[in-house]
Motif scaffolding. Sequence first.
Motif, PDB file in Angstrom:
ATOM      1  N   MET A 125       0.836  -1.198   0.000  1.00  0.00           N
ATOM      2  CA  MET A 125       0.000   0.000   0.000  1.00  0.00           C
ATOM      3  C   MET A 125       0.875   1.253   0.000  1.00  0.00           C
ATOM      4  O   MET A 125       0.598   2.208  -0.698  1.00  0.00           O
ATOM      5  CB  MET A 125      -0.902  -0.027   1.223  1.00  0.00           C
ATOM      6  N   ARG A 126       1.981   1.235   0.779  1.00  0.00           N
ATOM      7  CA  ARG A 126       2.898   2.379   0.803  1.00  0.00           C
ATOM      8  C   ARG A 126       3.488   2.610  -0.593  1.00  0.00           C
ATOM      9  O   ARG A 126       3.589   3.745  -1.047  1.00  0.00           O
ATOM     10  CB  ARG A 126       4.034   2.158   1.801  1.00  0.00           C
ATOM     11  N   HIS A 127       3.863   1.546  -1.260  1.00  0.00           N
ATOM     12  CA  HIS A 127       4.418   1.661  -2.609  1.00  0.00           C
ATOM     13  C   HIS A 127       3.390   2.290  -3.560  1.00  0.00           C
ATOM     14  O   HIS A 127       3.735   3.163  -4.362  1.00  0.00           O
ATOM     15  CB  HIS A 127       4.855   0.283  -3.120  1.00  0.00           C
ATOM     16  N   ALA A 128       2.135   1.863  -3.451  1.00  0.00           N
ATOM     17  CA  ALA A 128       1.079   2.409  -4.311  1.00  0.00           C
ATOM     18  C   ALA A 128       0.912   3.913  -4.082  1.00  0.00           C
ATOM     19  O   ALA A 128       0.864   4.700  -5.029  1.00  0.00           O
ATOM     20  CB  ALA A 128      -0.234   1.676  -4.047  1.00  0.00           C
ATOM     21  N   GLY A 129       0.850   4.326  -2.814  1.00  0.00           N
ATOM     22  CA  GLY A 129       0.744   5.749  -2.503  1.00  0.00           C
ATOM     23  C   GLY A 129       1.991   6.506  -2.912  1.00  0.00           C
ATOM     24  O   GLY A 129       1.924   7.662  -3.341  1.00  0.00           O
ATOM     25  N   GLY A 130       3.144   5.868  -2.796  1.00  0.00           N
ATOM     26  CA  GLY A 130       4.411   6.494  -3.186  1.00  0.00           C
ATOM     27  C   GLY A 130       4.470   6.826  -4.662  1.00  0.00           C
ATOM     28  O   GLY A 130       5.054   7.851  -5.049  1.00  0.00           O
ATOM     29  N   ARG A 131       3.869   5.997  -5.481  1.00  0.00           N
ATOM     30  CA  ARG A 131       3.835   6.296  -6.927  1.00  0.00           C
ATOM     31  C   ARG A 131       3.011   7.548  -7.196  1.00  0.00           C
ATOM     32  O   ARG A 131       3.381   8.372  -8.037  1.00  0.00           O
ATOM     33  CB  ARG A 131       3.303   5.100  -7.712  1.00  0.00           C
ATOM     34  N   LEU A 132       1.900   7.700  -6.474  1.00  0.00           N
ATOM     35  CA  LEU A 132       1.087   8.913  -6.631  1.00  0.00           C
ATOM     36  C   LEU A 132       1.840  10.139  -6.130  1.00  0.00           C
ATOM     37  O   LEU A 132       1.787  11.204  -6.749  1.00  0.00           O
ATOM     38  CB  LEU A 132      -0.243   8.771  -5.878  1.00  0.00           C
ATOM     39  N   LEU A 133       2.543   9.994  -5.022  1.00  0.00           N
ATOM     40  CA  LEU A 133       3.331  11.104  -4.491  1.00  0.00           C
ATOM     41  C   LEU A 133       4.420  11.500  -5.490  1.00  0.00           C
ATOM     42  O   LEU A 133       4.600  12.690  -5.774  1.00  0.00           O
ATOM     43  CB  LEU A 133       3.962  10.729  -3.149  1.00  0.00           C
ATOM     44  N   ALA A 134       5.128  10.516  -6.025  1.00  0.00           N
ATOM     45  CA  ALA A 134       6.208  10.814  -6.977  1.00  0.00           C
ATOM     46  C   ALA A 134       5.664  11.559  -8.196  1.00  0.00           C
ATOM     47  O   ALA A 134       6.283  12.514  -8.675  1.00  0.00           O
ATOM     48  CB  ALA A 134       6.900   9.525  -7.406  1.00  0.00           C
ATOM     49  N   ARG A 135       4.505  11.148  -8.672  1.00  0.00           N
ATOM     50  CA  ARG A 135       3.901  11.816  -9.837  1.00  0.00           C
ATOM     51  C   ARG A 135       3.548  13.264  -9.496  1.00  0.00           C
ATOM     52  O   ARG A 135       3.801  14.183 -10.287  1.00  0.00           O
ATOM     53  CB  ARG A 135       2.659  11.047 -10.286  1.00  0.00           C
ATOM     54  N   ALA A 136       2.992  13.481  -8.305  1.00  0.00           N
ATOM     55  CA  ALA A 136       2.646  14.851  -7.894  1.00  0.00           C
ATOM     56  C   ALA A 136       3.910  15.685  -7.712  1.00  0.00           C
ATOM     57  O   ALA A 136       3.929  16.880  -8.052  1.00  0.00           O
ATOM     58  CB  ALA A 136       1.816  14.819  -6.612  1.00  0.00           C
ATOM     59  N   GLN A 137       4.969  15.077  -7.211  1.00  0.00           N
ATOM     60  CA  GLN A 137       6.226  15.796  -7.042  1.00  0.00           C
ATOM     61  C   GLN A 137       6.853  16.133  -8.391  1.00  0.00           C
ATOM     62  O   GLN A 137       7.394  17.226  -8.570  1.00  0.00           O
ATOM     63  CB  GLN A 137       7.198  14.973  -6.187  1.00  0.00           C
ATOM     64  N   GLU A 138       6.769  15.227  -9.345  1.00  0.00           N
ATOM     65  CA  GLU A 138       7.347  15.464 -10.676  1.00  0.00           C
ATOM     66  C   GLU A 138       6.704  16.653 -11.372  1.00  0.00           C
ATOM     67  O   GLU A 138       7.346  17.356 -12.143  1.00  0.00           O
ATOM     68  CB  GLU A 138       7.187  14.216 -11.556  1.00  0.00           C
ATOM     69  N   THR A 139       5.427  16.888 -11.098  1.00  0.00           N
ATOM     70  CA  THR A 139       4.730  18.011 -11.721  1.00  0.00           C
ATOM     71  C   THR A 139       4.863  19.294 -10.908  1.00  0.00           C
ATOM     72  O   THR A 139       4.323  20.327 -11.303  1.00  0.00           O
ATOM     73  CB  THR A 139       3.228  17.690 -11.905  1.00  0.00           C
ATOM     74  N   GLY A 140       5.539  19.220  -9.762  1.00  0.00           N
ATOM     75  CA  GLY A 140       5.706  20.403  -8.935  1.00  0.00           C
ATOM     76  C   GLY A 140       4.501  20.736  -8.071  1.00  0.00           C
ATOM     77  O   GLY A 140       4.450  21.795  -7.456  1.00  0.00           O
ATOM     78  N   ALA A 141       3.532  19.827  -7.993  1.00  0.00           N
ATOM     79  CA  ALA A 141       2.321  20.084  -7.216  1.00  0.00           C
ATOM     80  C   ALA A 141       2.530  19.865  -5.723  1.00  0.00           C
ATOM     81  O   ALA A 141       1.791  20.410  -4.907  1.00  0.00           O
ATOM     82  CB  ALA A 141       1.187  19.190  -7.716  1.00  0.00           C
ATOM     83  N   VAL A 142       3.541  19.064  -5.389  1.00  0.00           N
ATOM     84  CA  VAL A 142       3.828  18.739  -3.992  1.00  0.00           C
ATOM     85  C   VAL A 142       5.325  18.913  -3.775  1.00  0.00           C
ATOM     86  O   VAL A 142       6.127  18.569  -4.658  1.00  0.00           O
ATOM     87  CB  VAL A 142       3.397  17.283  -3.667  1.00  0.00           C
ATOM     88  N   ARG A 143       5.701  19.434  -2.629  1.00  0.00           N
ATOM     89  CA  ARG A 143       7.109  19.660  -2.328  1.00  0.00           C
ATOM     90  C   ARG A 143       7.912  18.374  -2.532  1.00  0.00           C
ATOM     91  O   ARG A 143       7.446  17.287  -2.205  1.00  0.00           O
ATOM     92  CB  ARG A 143       7.283  20.231  -0.936  1.00  0.00           C
ATOM     93  N   ASP A 144       9.111  18.518  -3.041  1.00  0.00           N
ATOM     94  CA  ASP A 144       9.894  17.343  -3.430  1.00  0.00           C
ATOM     95  C   ASP A 144      10.681  16.714  -2.291  1.00  0.00           C
ATOM     96  O   ASP A 144      11.270  15.647  -2.459  1.00  0.00           O
ATOM     97  CB  ASP A 144      10.814  17.652  -4.610  1.00  0.00           C
ATOM     98  N   ASP A 145      10.678  17.317  -1.096  1.00  0.00           N
ATOM     99  CA  ASP A 145      11.410  16.727   0.020  1.00  0.00           C
ATOM    100  C   ASP A 145      10.534  15.856   0.921  1.00  0.00           C
ATOM    101  O   ASP A 145      10.999  15.300   1.915  1.00  0.00           O
ATOM    102  CB  ASP A 145      12.103  17.810   0.852  1.00  0.00           C
ATOM    103  N   LEU A 146       9.272  15.690   0.562  1.00  0.00           N
ATOM    104  CA  LEU A 146       8.350  14.866   1.334  1.00  0.00           C
ATOM    105  C   LEU A 146       8.567  13.396   0.979  1.00  0.00           C
ATOM    106  O   LEU A 146       8.589  13.033  -0.195  1.00  0.00           O
ATOM    107  CB  LEU A 146       6.898  15.264   1.025  1.00  0.00           C
ATOM    108  N   THR A 147       8.714  12.547   1.981  1.00  0.00           N
ATOM    109  CA  THR A 147       8.845  11.109   1.731  1.00  0.00           C
ATOM    110  C   THR A 147       7.472  10.447   1.826  1.00  0.00           C
ATOM    111  O   THR A 147       6.535  11.002   2.420  1.00  0.00           O
ATOM    112  CB  THR A 147       9.778  10.436   2.753  1.00  0.00           C
ATOM    113  N   THR A 148       7.384   9.269   1.273  1.00  0.00           N
ATOM    114  CA  THR A 148       6.128   8.522   1.355  1.00  0.00           C
ATOM    115  C   THR A 148       5.789   8.215   2.807  1.00  0.00           C
ATOM    116  O   THR A 148       4.627   8.317   3.210  1.00  0.00           O
ATOM    117  CB  THR A 148       6.225   7.222   0.539  1.00  0.00           C
ATOM    118  N   GLY A 149       6.784   7.850   3.598  1.00  0.00           N
ATOM    119  CA  GLY A 149       6.536   7.573   5.011  1.00  0.00           C
ATOM    120  C   GLY A 149       5.985   8.777   5.749  1.00  0.00           C
ATOM    121  O   GLY A 149       5.066   8.656   6.581  1.00  0.00           O
TER     122      GLY A 149
END
Length: 192
Positions: A125-149
């Motif tokens: 489940m963490r991996h699944a959410g992490g993919r969404l986080l990475a995508r949001a970070q790649e577009t600049g929508a979410v700060r890039d220093d946030l970890t999935t944890g």
Amino acid sequence: MSEAMRADARRNYDMLLGVARQAFAEQGTDASLRDVARRAGVGIGTLYRHFPTREALLEALLRSGFDGLRAKADDLLESPSPKNALAEWLLAFALGSGTYRGLPESVMGALADDTSRLHSSCEAMRHAGGRLLARAQETGAVRDDLTTGEMLSLAAGVSWAAGQSRARTEDREAFVARLLEVTMEGLAPSGG
């Protein structure tokens, strides 16, 4: 005779899950396993044969919810708004984490303990959410220093907060959504 035993064992398994679901809903994830077995009409040994640990029982209860969160993440990867997709998934995660009192702590604990029976389900489940986080970070929508944890810890914290006395008197879903909305604003990159 073995067919009858298999059917009997399956009935015990299903009965234990049903009773555990009810006990955890009433008393939280620390509900007495001895009481679960008693209410299911079986001995504690039967419960432990099916579920050797509390985490194994929780994993069986939560498996479909975890599978649903992973599938939701897969679907949301195609969303035109990565930030909205992440927010939608986090809402589902936070609402699911509030199914039982004590569940946010159990999930976060399992993520940190690779020997827990819940660990592999929580890690997927963490991996699944992490993919969404990475995508949001790649577009600049979410700060890039946030970890999935860190992201899951924030959502679990929101879930925990919604389980407290003030939140119980309100519409829980609306309360969780509001807290996550504020959280998502805080996750925006500085100056963005």
